[in-house]
Design an enzyme around this catalytic site. Structure first.
Site, short mmCIF file in Angstrom:
data_model
loop_
_atom_site.label_atom_id
_atom_site.label_comp_id
_atom_site.label_asym_id
_atom_site.label_seq_id
_atom_site.Cartn_x
_atom_site.Cartn_y
_atom_site.Cartn_z
N THR A 33 41.20 56.28 -102.70
CA THR A 33 42.55 55.74 -102.89
C THR A 33 43.26 55.66 -101.53
O THR A 33 43.88 54.64 -101.18
CB THR A 33 43.38 56.63 -103.84
OG1 THR A 33 42.59 56.92 -105.00
CG2 THR A 33 44.67 55.94 -104.26
N ASP A 85 48.37 59.90 -100.59
CA ASP A 85 47.05 60.50 -100.74
C ASP A 85 46.57 60.27 -102.17
O ASP A 85 47.34 59.86 -103.04
CB ASP A 85 47.14 62.01 -100.44
CG ASP A 85 45.82 62.58 -99.96
OD1 ASP A 85 44.77 61.94 -100.16
OD2 ASP A 85 45.84 63.69 -99.38
N GLY A 86 45.32 60.55 -102.42
CA GLY A 86 44.78 60.45 -103.77
C GLY A 86 44.91 61.77 -104.50
O GLY A 86 45.48 62.74 -103.98
N ALA A 87 44.41 61.82 -105.71
CA ALA A 87 44.42 63.07 -106.50
C ALA A 87 43.21 63.07 -107.41
O ALA A 87 42.80 62.03 -107.92
CB ALA A 87 45.70 63.16 -107.32
N LYS A 98 43.32 68.68 -105.82
CA LYS A 98 42.79 67.85 -104.75
C LYS A 98 41.65 68.58 -104.05
O LYS A 98 41.47 69.76 -104.23
CB LYS A 98 43.89 67.51 -103.73
CG LYS A 98 44.89 66.49 -104.27
CD LYS A 98 45.92 66.08 -103.24
CE LYS A 98 45.36 65.66 -101.93
NZ LYS A 98 44.33 64.60 -101.99
N GLY A 101 37.21 65.36 -101.87
CA GLY A 101 36.64 64.85 -100.62
C GLY A 101 36.57 65.90 -99.54
O GLY A 101 36.36 65.58 -98.36
N GLU A 107 44.87 68.10 -95.87
CA GLU A 107 45.75 67.35 -96.79
C GLU A 107 46.97 68.19 -97.17
O GLU A 107 48.09 67.67 -97.22
CB GLU A 107 44.98 66.96 -98.06
CG GLU A 107 43.94 65.88 -97.81
CD GLU A 107 43.08 65.60 -99.02
OE1 GLU A 107 42.61 64.47 -99.15
OE2 GLU A 107 42.85 66.51 -99.83
#
Ligand code: 5RP
Length: 235
Positions: A33, A85-87, A98, A101, A107
């Site tokens: 994302t 950021d993504g989740a 999170k 990755g 993060e």
């Protein structure tokens, strides 16, 4: 063929881009994302948008550099306006998991330095009760097995049970993060008391950080083929 989840993440990233204003100091997340967001941001920068980014991983740094996005560090730019950021998971209280990755430490440091964290993801990520995704815990390589056992014990006291395993890389070796730590993936299923678990994990000496992001995200953008929904603060 386009992966629907990836297409949804790109939609969420595109919506997140609408939160960006000229001159902003941006935290740049890690994962698919965040990679969509950085790619879209790069297009805007090429068109003249002035921002500066602080990447949360070496991967993201390389991507941003390849797109000529001006970069900084938290030492030069200790306060950020916005991080996108993504989740891996989020719940109705915008508590996130999170670290899928393996970038959770940077993060979280970047998110904590930001006035605002906007998470973007595909709708399938929202779960109730939380716990579909293993909780990543970043730990020092020294005393790895000893720390793993502490994590099992402390998690049990917080009502969690399940396998706690060291994450391996594609070659079957212990995966080492950008910060030179290991990751324990904790398959707890639903986490009955995320705040209590977070406190317990933080108290273990070998634990560097965990993937529970509590009280950090103000906004989550979820997308699917039907469209985009913004949950939480709009501005
Ligand atoms: C990396 C992360 C990612 O943000 C998380 O895993 C979500 O990734 P993706 O956007 O690929 O679904 O925490 O450490």
């Amino acid at each position: 063929m386009t992966d629907p989840a990836d297409a949804a993440k790109r939609l969420a990233a595109a919506r997140a881009l609408e939160f960006v204003r000229p001159g902003m100091r941006l935290g740049l997340g890690t994962g698919s994302t965040a990679a969509h967001f950085v790619a879209l941001l790069g297009e805007r920068v090429a068109q003249g948008l002035k921002v500066v980014g602080v990447p949360t991983s070496e991967r993201t740094r390389e991507q941003a550099l390849s797109l000529n996005i001006p970069l900084s560090t938290l030492d030069e730019t200790p306060e950020l306006d916005l991080t996108v950021d993504g989740a891996d998971e989020f719940d109705p209280m915008l508590r996130l998991i999170k670290g899928g990755g393996a970038a959770l430490l940077r993060e979280k440091i970047v998110a904590a330095a930001s006035a605002r964290l906007v998470g973007g993801t595909a709708r399938a990520t929202q779960v109730a009760p939380r716990g579909r995704f293993p909780l990543p815990v970043e730990v020092d390589l020294f005393g790895l097995e000893s720390t793993r056992r502490h994590v099992v014990r402390i998690s049990g006291e917080a009502g969690c049970s399940g396998f706690v395993v060291v994450r391996l890389d594609a070659h079957g070796h212990v995966l080492v993060t950008d910060g030179c730590h290991a990751i324990l993936d904790c398959s707890f299923g639903a986490i009955p008391d995320p705040e209590g678990l977070a406190r317990g994990l933080n108290a273990i000496p070998g634990v560097v950080e965990h993937g529970l992001f509590i009280g950090l995200a103000k906004t989550i953008i979820v997308a699917d083929a039907a469209g985009v929904e913004v949950i939480g603060d709009l501005i």
